[in-house]
Write a protein that holds these residues in place. Sequence first.
Motif, PDB file in Angstrom:
ATOM      1  N   ALA A  72       0.798  -1.158   0.016  1.00 28.32           N
ATOM      2  CA  ALA A  72      -0.019   0.053  -0.058  1.00 28.32           C
ATOM      3  C   ALA A  72       0.907   1.217   0.076  1.00 28.32           C
ATOM      4  CB  ALA A  72      -0.982  -0.104   1.228  1.00 28.32           C
ATOM      5  N   LEU A  79      -0.813   3.441   8.238  1.00 30.39           N
ATOM      6  CA  LEU A  79      -0.950   3.975   6.936  1.00 30.39           C
ATOM      7  C   LEU A  79      -1.460   5.422   6.939  1.00 30.39           C
ATOM      8  CD1 LEU A  79      -2.072   1.205   4.916  1.00 30.39           C
ATOM      9  CD2 LEU A  79       0.200   2.370   4.600  1.00 30.39           C
ATOM     10  N   LYS A  80      -2.395   5.574   7.701  1.00 30.29           N
ATOM     11  CA  LYS A  80      -2.898   7.137   7.780  1.00 30.29           C
ATOM     12  C   LYS A  80      -2.188   7.907   8.433  1.00 30.29           C
ATOM     13  CE  LYS A  80      -7.600   6.042   6.473  1.00 30.29           C
ATOM     14  NZ  LYS A  80      -9.137   6.386   6.699  1.00 30.29           N
ATOM     15  N   LEU A 128      -8.918  10.800   3.293  1.00 30.80           N
ATOM     16  CA  LEU A 128      -7.708   9.975   3.084  1.00 30.80           C
ATOM     17  C   LEU A 128      -8.036   8.318   3.197  1.00 30.80           C
ATOM     18  CD1 LEU A 128      -4.591  10.213   2.768  1.00 30.80           C
ATOM     19  CD2 LEU A 128      -4.486   9.745   5.127  1.00 30.80           C
ATOM     20  N   VAL A 129      -8.145   7.867   2.100  1.00 33.99           N
ATOM     21  CA  VAL A 129      -8.465   6.348   2.337  1.00 33.99           C
ATOM     22  C   VAL A 129      -7.230   5.316   1.966  1.00 33.99           C
ATOM     23  CG1 VAL A 129     -10.732   6.844   1.523  1.00 33.99           C
ATOM     24  CG2 VAL A 129      -9.232   6.604  -0.296  1.00 33.99           C
ATOM     25  N   ILE A 130      -7.341   4.028   2.239  1.00 32.69           N
ATOM     26  CA  ILE A 130      -6.313   3.176   1.992  1.00 32.69           C
ATOM     27  C   ILE A 130      -7.097   2.183   1.184  1.00 32.69           C
ATOM     28  CG2 ILE A 130      -5.301   3.533   4.165  1.00 32.69           C
ATOM     29  CD1 ILE A 130      -6.646   1.076   5.207  1.00 32.69           C
ATOM     30  N   MET A 158      -3.790   4.082  -1.830  1.00 35.46           N
ATOM     31  CA  MET A 158      -3.539   4.973  -0.469  1.00 35.46           C
ATOM     32  C   MET A 158      -3.861   6.303  -1.080  1.00 35.46           C
ATOM     33  SD  MET A 158      -2.282   4.620   2.274  1.00 35.46           S
ATOM     34  CE  MET A 158      -2.374   6.120   3.286  1.00 35.46           C
TER      35      MET A 158
END
Lengths: 250, 235
Positions: free
Chosen positions: A146, A231-232, B10-12, B40
């Motif tokens: 990701a 990740l965020k 914000l997204v994953i 992402m």
Amino acid sequence: MDEEIKLIDENGLRVDGRRFDELRPVRIEVGVLKNADGSALIVQGRTKILAAVYGPREIHPKHLSKPDRAVLRCRYHMAPFSVEDRKSPAPSRRETELSKVIREALEPAILLEKFPRTCIDVFVEVLEADGGTRCAGVTAASVALADAGIPMKDLVVGCAAGKVDGVVVVDLCDIEDKYGEVDVPVAYMPNKGLISLLQMDGILTMEEFEKALNLAIDGCKKIYEVQKAALKRKYDFTEKLKREADKSEE
Amino acid sequence: MSMVGGRRSLVIPGEIIVEGNFRAGLNTYLENGKIYSTVMGLAEIRGRVVSVIPIKSYYIPKVGDIVIGIVTDNSPTYWQVDINSPYMAILQVSDALPRPIDPAKENIRKYFDVGDVLLAEIALFDKLRSPLLKANGRGQGKLKGGILVEVSPAKVPRLIGKRGSMINMLKKELGCQIIVGQNGRVWINSVNEKLIDLAVKAVKIVDEEAQTRGLTERVKKFILKGKEKIDLESA
């Protein structure tokens, strides 16, 4: 070694003081390697794994390329210092198998058809092994993917369950894995509800198996929240700008 | 999710962006009435179309794109060019020089050598072969001097801005030569090295904060401040 090892004490607690449905503390860091396109570090109890992703890039040798999609290549490797007795750095039979298992756990999530004729390389390096490395490896690798910006249908999370001293437990550590009865590693795509890896080493009754599977999936969902937060945290620029503004005000 | 009406979040990968009667745009997919993100990035709803602007992306060649490449290898009749993409590009001699040359007599390295920076156009790309470049148009060919900066290919539209607002502002305020390749490479040149330095920093700010509001104004302020400092130092 003491021949009578008690894995569950009289209070129902495990060797490291956890309850049967309790995970080890999990920490994930994103983008720890500068040269890789994407990377992640996972620390789960005393297990510590580094995952790096390179690509999509040109594939060498060329004849391995697929005309309609990218090729996913995976390498699981244990550092010589990751276990108590030095492990030979040469890839063992077990590592070759785990490389394949991790690749097959990740493959259904990645949109490989977006990059025909290329390859994506995933390196999973175990720095410290204390059980559950294939699951933590999958977890870290999917975060690294990701981070590399590779399109995926979902993140993949790994978590194991098993049976020690007759009790079904989640997230086995090394001692429980070695002296316990059963180990059931699971890789799971939490938003789609799909399982992409399921192994069982040992014997469970139908009921025990279902219990173990549910425990592992619950564990996956908990670890998924850690993945998401990691990740965020890395990419939330509004947060970053706010922090910088606060700093300059001070 | 409370982002209908242009708000971005914000997204994953695998995160559900929205449910209901929407269409899946870039970097998303639709399944069972839910729209999921595949990368992402920042999710955006425009009308009924949901799309995600990726934070990291890869340059996929498109015919007609102007790109900045670096020569990595040469053979008697063509050069291999790195265009910051998963695919290596090929530049044939006949598509690069104004007149035909005899490869048996001349070594093409005297025109472009390994390490040279080229401004070229994608001439052909069909996903079965390596992309073909051409570099015989106006202003195309070797870029001499200057400095090369890399930004994420997904941020190139922001670096250019609406009708070139950002790039024109940068050129006007800095007085530098700036060329933006669609592949995320930016070439900057000027006689004043300090201005080049400032331009590089400004481009990095655009790359990092592409999704924030009021960016053009903020970058402009940053440049004016930087220019004042340069004037003070030289005075």
